[in-house]
Design a protein around this motif. Structure first.
Motif, PDB file in Angstrom:
ATOM      1  N   UNK A 256     -32.867 -15.816 -20.369  1.00  0.00           N
ATOM      2  CA  UNK A 256     -32.560 -15.021 -21.559  1.00  0.00           C
ATOM      3  C   UNK A 256     -33.758 -15.090 -22.501  1.00  0.00           C
ATOM      4  N   UNK A 257     -34.112 -13.939 -23.099  1.00  0.00           N
ATOM      5  CA  UNK A 257     -35.326 -13.868 -23.914  1.00  0.00           C
ATOM      6  C   UNK A 257     -35.212 -14.621 -25.230  1.00  0.00           C
ATOM      7  N   UNK A 258     -34.014 -15.099 -25.600  1.00  0.00           N
ATOM      8  CA  UNK A 258     -33.919 -16.077 -26.692  1.00  0.00           C
ATOM      9  C   UNK A 258     -32.689 -16.961 -26.507  1.00  0.00           C
ATOM     10  N   UNK A 259     -32.580 -18.000 -27.332  1.00  0.00           N
ATOM     11  CA  UNK A 259     -31.504 -18.976 -27.183  1.00  0.00           C
ATOM     12  C   UNK A 259     -30.125 -18.394 -27.465  1.00  0.00           C
ATOM     13  N   UNK A 260     -30.038 -17.535 -28.486  1.00  0.00           N
ATOM     14  CA  UNK A 260     -28.710 -17.051 -28.878  1.00  0.00           C
ATOM     15  C   UNK A 260     -28.082 -16.236 -27.751  1.00  0.00           C
ATOM     16  N   UNK A 261     -28.880 -15.429 -27.044  1.00  0.00           N
ATOM     17  CA  UNK A 261     -28.337 -14.703 -25.887  1.00  0.00           C
ATOM     18  C   UNK A 261     -27.959 -15.683 -24.778  1.00  0.00           C
ATOM     19  N   UNK A 262     -28.734 -16.757 -24.609  1.00  0.00           N
ATOM     20  CA  UNK A 262     -28.401 -17.755 -23.588  1.00  0.00           C
ATOM     21  C   UNK A 262     -27.059 -18.410 -23.918  1.00  0.00           C
TER      22      UNK A 262
ATOM     23  N   UNK B 206     -32.957 -20.414 -22.142  1.00  0.00           N
ATOM     24  CA  UNK B 206     -33.252 -19.590 -23.315  1.00  0.00           C
ATOM     25  C   UNK B 206     -34.710 -19.721 -23.729  1.00  0.00           C
ATOM     26  N   UNK B 207     -34.970 -19.460 -25.004  1.00  0.00           N
ATOM     27  CA  UNK B 207     -36.317 -19.609 -25.566  1.00  0.00           C
ATOM     28  C   UNK B 207     -36.190 -19.682 -27.071  1.00  0.00           C
ATOM     29  N   UNK B 208     -36.820 -20.624 -27.711  1.00  0.00           N
ATOM     30  CA  UNK B 208     -36.904 -20.790 -29.173  1.00  0.00           C
ATOM     31  C   UNK B 208     -36.707 -22.247 -29.581  1.00  0.00           C
ATOM     32  N   UNK B 209     -35.609 -22.854 -29.050  1.00  0.00           N
ATOM     33  CA  UNK B 209     -35.272 -24.199 -29.512  1.00  0.00           C
ATOM     34  C   UNK B 209     -34.597 -24.189 -30.873  1.00  0.00           C
ATOM     35  N   UNK B 210     -33.677 -23.242 -31.110  1.00  0.00           N
ATOM     36  CA  UNK B 210     -32.939 -23.217 -32.379  1.00  0.00           C
ATOM     37  C   UNK B 210     -31.934 -24.371 -32.414  1.00  0.00           C
ATOM     38  N   UNK B 211     -31.436 -24.677 -33.606  1.00  0.00           N
ATOM     39  CA  UNK B 211     -30.493 -25.786 -33.778  1.00  0.00           C
ATOM     40  C   UNK B 211     -29.296 -25.734 -32.833  1.00  0.00           C
ATOM     41  N   UNK B 212     -28.577 -24.619 -32.772  1.00  0.00           N
ATOM     42  CA  UNK B 212     -27.378 -24.559 -31.922  1.00  0.00           C
ATOM     43  C   UNK B 212     -27.667 -24.778 -30.435  1.00  0.00           C
ATOM     44  N   UNK B 213     -28.900 -24.617 -29.991  1.00  0.00           N
ATOM     45  CA  UNK B 213     -29.225 -24.890 -28.589  1.00  0.00           C
ATOM     46  C   UNK B 213     -28.943 -26.350 -28.244  1.00  0.00           C
TER      47      UNK B 213
ATOM     48  N   UNK C  91     -32.445 -11.207 -19.223  1.00  0.00           N
ATOM     49  CA  UNK C  91     -31.885 -10.403 -20.315  1.00  0.00           C
ATOM     50  C   UNK C  91     -32.956 -10.263 -21.395  1.00  0.00           C
ATOM     51  N   UNK C  92     -33.302  -9.031 -21.741  1.00  0.00           N
ATOM     52  CA  UNK C  92     -34.390  -8.752 -22.697  1.00  0.00           C
ATOM     53  C   UNK C  92     -33.869  -8.789 -24.136  1.00  0.00           C
TER      54      UNK C  92
ATOM     55  N   UNK D  27     -23.471 -11.458 -28.495  1.00  0.00           N
ATOM     56  CA  UNK D  27     -22.672 -10.538 -27.683  1.00  0.00           C
ATOM     57  C   UNK D  27     -23.466 -10.002 -26.494  1.00  0.00           C
ATOM     58  N   UNK D  28     -24.743  -9.684 -26.705  1.00  0.00           N
ATOM     59  CA  UNK D  28     -25.497  -9.066 -25.617  1.00  0.00           C
ATOM     60  C   UNK D  28     -25.815 -10.061 -24.508  1.00  0.00           C
ATOM     61  N   UNK D  29     -25.755 -11.356 -24.812  1.00  0.00           N
ATOM     62  CA  UNK D  29     -25.880 -12.355 -23.748  1.00  0.00           C
ATOM     63  C   UNK D  29     -24.686 -12.286 -22.803  1.00  0.00           C
ATOM     64  N   UNK D  30     -23.494 -12.147 -23.376  1.00  0.00           N
ATOM     65  CA  UNK D  30     -22.272 -12.052 -22.569  1.00  0.00           C
ATOM     66  C   UNK D  30     -22.232 -10.777 -21.743  1.00  0.00           C
ATOM     67  N   UNK D  31     -22.570  -9.667 -22.377  1.00  0.00           N
ATOM     68  CA  UNK D  31     -22.598  -8.382 -21.667  1.00  0.00           C
ATOM     69  C   UNK D  31     -23.631  -8.448 -20.541  1.00  0.00           C
ATOM     70  N   UNK D  32     -24.787  -9.036 -20.849  1.00  0.00           N
ATOM     71  CA  UNK D  32     -25.874  -9.102 -19.875  1.00  0.00           C
ATOM     72  C   UNK D  32     -25.501  -9.892 -18.627  1.00  0.00           C
TER      73      UNK D  32
END
Lengths: 345, 345
Positions: free
Chosen positions: A253-259, A282-289, A194-195, A231-236
Motif C-alpha cells: 500500500x502506498x501509505x500506512x493508512x491504506x495498509x 505500508x509506507x510512512x511510519x505514522x503513529x497508528x501503524x 494500491x496507489x 476506505x480505499x485500502x479496504x476497497x483495494x
C-alpha cells in the motif's frame, strides 16, 4: 500627504513607540531598536531595563513596518496538501516549531488537492514571504515564478521533476524496492499494489519503485487505485483478491493508512489471517501503524531530520540567495511489524 | 531621509507598481487598486484587462504595505496546541480553508503544551494580526491583553473561565453525562475515568462532566491520569483494573485516542473482551474511531459547524469591534459503536 498618513499610522497605531520605551528605560532609542533585533549586541543590564519598560508600556515592535525597512517579512509560506493525511500534521508541527525557534513565522496554506497550487501562489506573492517550503506539487511554471521573484523555495518530499530547485525527500523508490525484496525473500509470489491519488507525486514515486522492482524480479502483480485514505485500502484489497482469483499473498500500500484499511478489511470482511494468508505493508511510519491491532510492517520517514533540513536549507538561502539548489535524499527506516513476516536483517 | 528610503522600498521592491499596470491596461491607477480590493466594483471587461496586464508584468499588490494604509493586515493568528493530537489537524485544516475563502491568511502558532501561550502572544503583537482564534488555554491576563489592544479573539473549545470573551465549544460536560447515563442504563456499575494532561481545559471539562454525573448516580469510580495519547490509554486501563480488583466494567476516556489505546491493551495484554467484559468510550469522533478494529462508542464534535462559527464570529468582530462577546455551545453527537453496548435511543 500619503506619506504623512502612512507615517502616522505606522508610528501611532498602537500608541507606544520605541521613543517612549527609551525615555522610560533611560536609554537611547537605538538601544531599544537593537534590543528587538535578533543577534544584535545589548548589555544584559540594559536589555533587562528595556524589556521591563517595554512590558510596562505594552510596547511591541511592528514586525510589518520593520519588514518594509529591512526587506524581510520574517514570514515563510508553508504549502501543504491534505492535513487530514496522518503524516502531514507531524510535518507541519515540526516545521512550525523549528521556524519559530529561529524567530520566523509560518503563513499557512492548506490545499484540498495538490492541484490547488496556483491560487495559493497568488496569495504568497502578496505577502512578500521571505521563502517557501512546499509539500505540494509545483509545476515547472510555478517553480519558475520563485526564481523570477528571487524567493527561495524548498520542496518537501518531491523534487523539481527536472527543474533546478532545492528539495528534501525520503527515498520512496528505494524504500519500496526494499519492501518488495523482503516480501519476495519470504516466499510471497502474487503481489498487489494500491496507489495514492493520481495527482500525488509521492504516490507515483512509491508505486514506480515497487512495480519496477517487481518487474525486475519477474513477479506477477496487479494494481488498484487508492486515495491515501482508510476506505480505499479496504476497497483495494477486495478488488485485488478478485483480480488474482484469491491468490494475492502480498499487498503493498502506498501509505500506512491504506495498509490499515486493508488489514481491517482482510481480517474483518474477507476472513483472512494477516500475515499468514496475506502480508500487508505500508509506507510512512505514522503513529497508528504502531497500534497493537495493526503493528504494520512499513518504511518510516525520518521526519525530524527531514524537517530540520528543510528549515535549515530555506533559512540559508534567505540569508544567501546566491547559493545553488541542493537536493537531500534520506533513506527511510524499515520497520518490521506483524502485518508481514519478513526477514529484517 | 528615512521616509524617502522607506517609500522607495515599498514602491520599487519587486519593480512593478500599480502605475505600470494602469499604463499597460489603459486604465486609471485607482481602477487597478479597486481591482485588487475585495468587494470593490470594477466592470468585468476592465477587470479582465487589468488582470492580463498584472499577469504579464508579474504585478502583485503588496498586502503588507496595504495593511499599513488600511490598518488591516488580513492576517489572523491561529494558536493551536499539539497538532499530533488527532482532532486538531482537522480543526486547523477547516479553519485555514474557511479563512482562505474569505481572503484572510493564517499565521500559525503551534504550542507544545497549552502553557506556551505567553511567548506566542509576544509574536502575535509584532505581526499586527487582525484577530485570533485560540485552541489553547489563555489565562485571564492574556485575554485582557486582547481587550487592551483591541484585537478580537475567539476561543475554540474552551471558554474564558469567567472572562468576557467569545468562544465556540462542544458541550463536553453534557456529552460525558450522556455517556455515563447510557453505560449505567446498560447495567455497568464499576467505572474508571482516564484524564487528559493536567493543563488541558478540555480534559478538565470532560472529566468534570463524567465524575459529576457518576456521583449524582451514586456509582463508584476510580480516576487515572492520562496524556491524550495512545500509550496512556493502555497504562490507564491496567491501573484502573488493579485499583478496582479487576471489577472495572466501564471505562470513560477523555479522548478517542486513549480509548483506542485502552481497547488494544484490554484485548491484547489483559485478555479481556470489549465490550462484553469491559465497555470503553471515548470523545471527539476522530477518523480512527471508526476503523473496524475499534468501532468506538464516542461523542463526535461537530467540527464543521464549530470551525464555521469560529471564523464567522471572528470576521464579524474584525469588521465591527463594538460587538459584545458571544458564546456558542454545540451539542456533540452520540456515536454508538461496538466498544460499548449501550442503548442509543
Amino acid at each position: 500627504v500619503a506619506e504623512g498618513r502612512r507615517r502616522t499610522l505606522v508610528d501611532v497605531k498602537r500608541g507606544v513607540t520605541s521613543y517612549d520605551v527609551a525615555v522610560r528605560a533611560g536609554v537611547s532609542q537605538s538601544a531599544v531598536s537593537r534590543c528587538f533585533k535578533p543577534g544584535a549586541s545589548v548589555a544584559p543590564a540594559t536589555r533587562a531595563r528595556i524589556m521591563a519598560a517595554a512590558e510596562a508600556l505594552g510596547y511591541a515592535p511592528n514586525a510589518i513596518a520593520q519588514g518594509l525597512i529591512t526587506r524581510r517579512s520574517n514570514l515563510v509560506g508553508v504549502l501543504i496538501s491534505n492535513l487530514t493525511n496522518l503524516n502531514y500534521p507531524e510535518v507541519l508541527s515540526e516545521l512550525t516549531r523549528r521556524f519559530s525557534e529561529r524567530d520566523v513565522r509560518v503563513l499557512l496554506f492548506t490545499l484540498q488537492t495538490e492541484s490547488d497550487v496556483p491560487q495559493a501562489l497568488t496569495q504568497l506573492w502578496r505577502y512578500r514571504v521571505d521563502g517557501v517550503v512546499a509539500a505540494a506539487r509545483l509545476e515547472p511554471a510555478a517553480i519558475a515564478q520563485f526564481g523570477a521573484r528571487g524567493v527561495p523555495l524548498v520542496l518537501y518530499n518531491r523534487d523539481g521533476e527536472g527543474a533546478a530547485v532545492s528539495s528534501v525527500c525520503c527515498d520512496s523508490r528505494a524504500g519500496e524496492r526494499l519492501l518488495v525484496d523482503r516480501l519476495a525473500q519470504a516466499g510471497r509470489r502474487c503481489f498487489g499494489v494500491i496507489t495514492g491519488p493520481a495527482d500525488s507525486h509521492v504516490s507515483q514515486e512509491r508505486v514506480h519503485g515497487a512495480t519496477e522492482r517487481l518487474r525486475e524480479l519477474g513477479l506477477s502483480f496487479e494494481v488498484a487505485d487508492g486515495a491515501f485514505d482508510y476506505a480505499s485500502g479496504g476497497v483495494g484489497v477486495r478488488r485485488l483478491m478478485m483480480a488474482t482469483d484469491n491468490r494475492l499473498d502480498a499487498l503493498i500500500c502506498a501509505n500506512d493508512v491504506m495498509a490499515i484499511g486493508a488489514v481491517d478489511a482482510a481480517r474483518h470482511s474477507l476472513g483472512l489471517r494477516v500475515p499468514e494468508d496475506l502480508s500487508v505493508v505500508g509506507f510512512d511510519g505514522v503513529g497508528p501503524a504502531r497500534w497493537a491491532s495493526y503493528n504494520l510492517t512499513t518504511v518510516r520517514q525520518p521526519v525530524h531530520r527531514m524537517t530540520e533540513s528543510a528549515v535549515a536549507m530555506l533559512l540559508e538561502r534567505i540569508e544567501r540567495p546566491e547559493l545553488t539548489p541542493e537536493r537531500r535524499l534520506f533513506a527511510g527506516e524499515l520497520i518490521t511489524g506483524g502485518s508481514a513476516r519478513i526477514n529484517d536483517d
